[in-house]
Design an enzyme around this catalytic site. Structure first.
Site, PDB file in Angstrom:
ATOM      1  N   LYS A 178      15.419 -56.681 124.795  1.00 26.26           N
ATOM      2  CA  LYS A 178      15.375 -57.185 123.423  1.00 26.26           C
ATOM      3  C   LYS A 178      15.620 -58.691 123.418  1.00 26.26           C
ATOM      4  O   LYS A 178      16.364 -59.212 124.232  1.00 26.26           O
ATOM      5  CB  LYS A 178      16.425 -56.471 122.563  1.00 26.26           C
ATOM      6  CG  LYS A 178      16.095 -55.010 122.291  1.00 26.26           C
ATOM      7  CD  LYS A 178      17.094 -54.396 121.337  1.00 26.26           C
ATOM      8  CE  LYS A 178      16.688 -52.986 120.957  1.00 26.26           C
ATOM      9  NZ  LYS A 178      17.648 -52.356 120.024  1.00 26.26           N
ATOM     10  N   HIS A 249      14.692 -41.917 125.449  1.00 26.77           N
ATOM     11  CA  HIS A 249      16.003 -42.427 125.033  1.00 26.77           C
ATOM     12  C   HIS A 249      17.110 -41.458 125.444  1.00 26.77           C
ATOM     13  O   HIS A 249      18.242 -41.872 125.712  1.00 26.77           O
ATOM     14  CB  HIS A 249      16.020 -42.658 123.527  1.00 26.77           C
ATOM     15  CG  HIS A 249      16.809 -43.876 123.133  1.00 26.77           C
ATOM     16  ND1 HIS A 249      16.477 -45.152 123.546  1.00 26.77           N
ATOM     17  CD2 HIS A 249      17.941 -44.013 122.393  1.00 26.77           C
ATOM     18  CE1 HIS A 249      17.357 -46.020 123.072  1.00 26.77           C
ATOM     19  NE2 HIS A 249      18.255 -45.352 122.380  1.00 26.77           N
ATOM     20  N   ARG A 252      18.030 -42.347 128.838  1.00 25.21           N
ATOM     21  CA  ARG A 252      18.858 -43.564 128.806  1.00 25.21           C
ATOM     22  C   ARG A 252      20.306 -43.199 128.485  1.00 25.21           C
ATOM     23  O   ARG A 252      21.237 -43.675 129.140  1.00 25.21           O
ATOM     24  CB  ARG A 252      18.278 -44.523 127.758  1.00 25.21           C
ATOM     25  CG  ARG A 252      19.055 -45.827 127.571  1.00 25.21           C
ATOM     26  CD  ARG A 252      18.228 -46.745 126.665  1.00 25.21           C
ATOM     27  NE  ARG A 252      18.987 -47.823 126.072  1.00 25.21           N
ATOM     28  CZ  ARG A 252      19.228 -48.998 126.665  1.00 25.21           C
ATOM     29  NH1 ARG A 252      18.791 -49.209 127.890  1.00 25.21           N
ATOM     30  NH2 ARG A 252      19.900 -49.955 126.051  1.00 25.21           N
ATOM     31  N   HIS A 275      22.914 -54.124 126.619  1.00 26.84           N
ATOM     32  CA  HIS A 275      23.506 -54.169 125.288  1.00 26.84           C
ATOM     33  C   HIS A 275      24.088 -55.559 125.026  1.00 26.84           C
ATOM     34  O   HIS A 275      24.795 -56.113 125.873  1.00 26.84           O
ATOM     35  CB  HIS A 275      24.644 -53.152 125.154  1.00 26.84           C
ATOM     36  CG  HIS A 275      24.166 -51.736 125.036  1.00 26.84           C
ATOM     37  ND1 HIS A 275      24.938 -50.650 125.378  1.00 26.84           N
ATOM     38  CD2 HIS A 275      22.986 -51.232 124.600  1.00 26.84           C
ATOM     39  CE1 HIS A 275      24.256 -49.543 125.160  1.00 26.84           C
ATOM     40  NE2 HIS A 275      23.074 -49.869 124.689  1.00 26.84           N
ATOM     41  N   TYR A 284      29.400 -44.330 124.541  1.00 28.02           N
ATOM     42  CA  TYR A 284      29.265 -43.394 125.658  1.00 28.02           C
ATOM     43  C   TYR A 284      30.608 -42.906 126.174  1.00 28.02           C
ATOM     44  O   TYR A 284      30.682 -41.862 126.817  1.00 28.02           O
ATOM     45  CB  TYR A 284      28.446 -44.031 126.783  1.00 28.02           C
ATOM     46  CG  TYR A 284      27.038 -44.326 126.336  1.00 28.02           C
ATOM     47  CD1 TYR A 284      26.128 -43.299 126.138  1.00 28.02           C
ATOM     48  CD2 TYR A 284      26.631 -45.627 126.050  1.00 28.02           C
ATOM     49  CE1 TYR A 284      24.846 -43.554 125.687  1.00 28.02           C
ATOM     50  CE2 TYR A 284      25.345 -45.889 125.607  1.00 28.02           C
ATOM     51  CZ  TYR A 284      24.462 -44.851 125.423  1.00 28.02           C
ATOM     52  OH  TYR A 284      23.200 -45.111 124.962  1.00 28.02           O
TER      53      TYR A 284
END
Length: 303
Positions: A178, A249, A252, A275, A284
């Protein structure tokens, strides 16, 4: 006086040219703004300078009445705050009316993850398929799932991989995440083996003049698209008992959870996943705790 329509056009240019946001994020922000501007028109507001905090609150309240999820309302509040901050900086608003807007706290949904056993079963079944079929696409599909699970990469990052992004000396791949942030992710032995098998023994038979430097190709030779990757993952995991429809995802999420359960620290997992905030990675730890509690209740006689 600045019309809502002309300001919207200028704001769109700002998001696209200056903020360097992902296409998905820009689409979400503009969709939220479109909804807000439609609400303003119904309130007979046609000038940006006339926007007040009451207009924003009434719009969010209207969304809530219609059944909007708290996570959606939270994102919309952030979207409008960004817009009013920009509009104030550009002189369209005398003061930032959205600055004091509280963000509704969304319920964090814990992602579904595979167990380590299920992940191993899925990879073994793909390897078995390769051995039985010996087709280029079976080798490709095996490499896709292995790389996604090994790296925790986003599906867009996997589709964007070029041949130069694979480093066999260090067993790593380089991905563009990103906001065009580049990072290097290590791969384990099985993923490197599957990737090497695809690139050396299968990709050449699928490649065409449309392939360029893409690592993963579609059946017609062009760079693989995200929809195809999702279908590959859905089918690879569909036979696992008790696993709902899970896509890239989910792999992931599984990679991140298994890394933490295996002893990796949060900062390392944050770096691997790309991130921007450690808070995003911390979800997580909750997943791992839930799994620990579930295992305890199932296994301990005094649970």
């Amino acid at each position: 006086m600045s019309s809502l329509e002309s300001v919207q056009v200028e704001y769109t240019r700002y998001l696209e040219k200056e903020r360097n946001l992902s296409e998905h994020t820009i689409r979400a922000y503009l969709g939220d703004l479109e909804g807000f501007l439609q609400h303003l028109e119904k309130q007979k507001v046609d000038d940006v300078a006339s926007i007040t905090i009451a207009h924003i609150r009434s719009w969010l309240a209207n969304q809530q009445v219609k059944g909007g999820a708290r996570t959606t309302l939270s994102r919309r509040a952030v979207s409008i705050r960004l817009f009013t901050k920009w509009a104030t900086k550009k002189g369209y608003l005398n003061k930032d009316v959205g600055a004091t807007l509280a963000t509704p706290k969304g319920h964090r949904t814990l992602p579904e993850v595979l167990s380590v056993v299920d992940a191993s079963t899925a990879m073994d079944s793909l390897a078995t398929r390769v051995a039985e079929e010996e087709t280029p696409l079976s080798k490709r599909d095996c490499a896709i799932v292995e790389v996604l699970y090994a790296s925790g990469a986003r599906v867009s990052e996997l589709c964007g991989l070029d041949l130069d992004d694979v480093d066999y000396n260090r067993n790593t791949i380089r991905v563009l995440g990103k906001a065009n942030k580049e990072r290097t992710i290590p791969l384990g032995g099985p993923a490197i083996k599957a990737l090497n098998d695809w690139l050396k023994n299968a990709r050449p038979s699928v490649a065409t003049d449309k392939s360029a430097r893409a690592v993963f190709l579609g059946s017609r030779g062009g760079r693989i698209d995200q929809r195809t990757v999702r279908t590959v993952v859905y089918e690879a995991l569909s036979a696992l008992e008790g696993v709902e429809r899970m896509g890239p995802h989910g792999l992931r999420h599984s990679a991140a959870t298994h890394l933490l359960e295996g002893g990796a620290d949060l900062r390392t997992v944050q770096e691997i996943l790309g991130h921007a905030s450690l808070a995003t990675t911390q979800i997580y730890t909750h997943v791992s705790t839930e799994r620990l509690q579930k295992a305890f209740k199932q296994a301990h006689p005094r649970a």
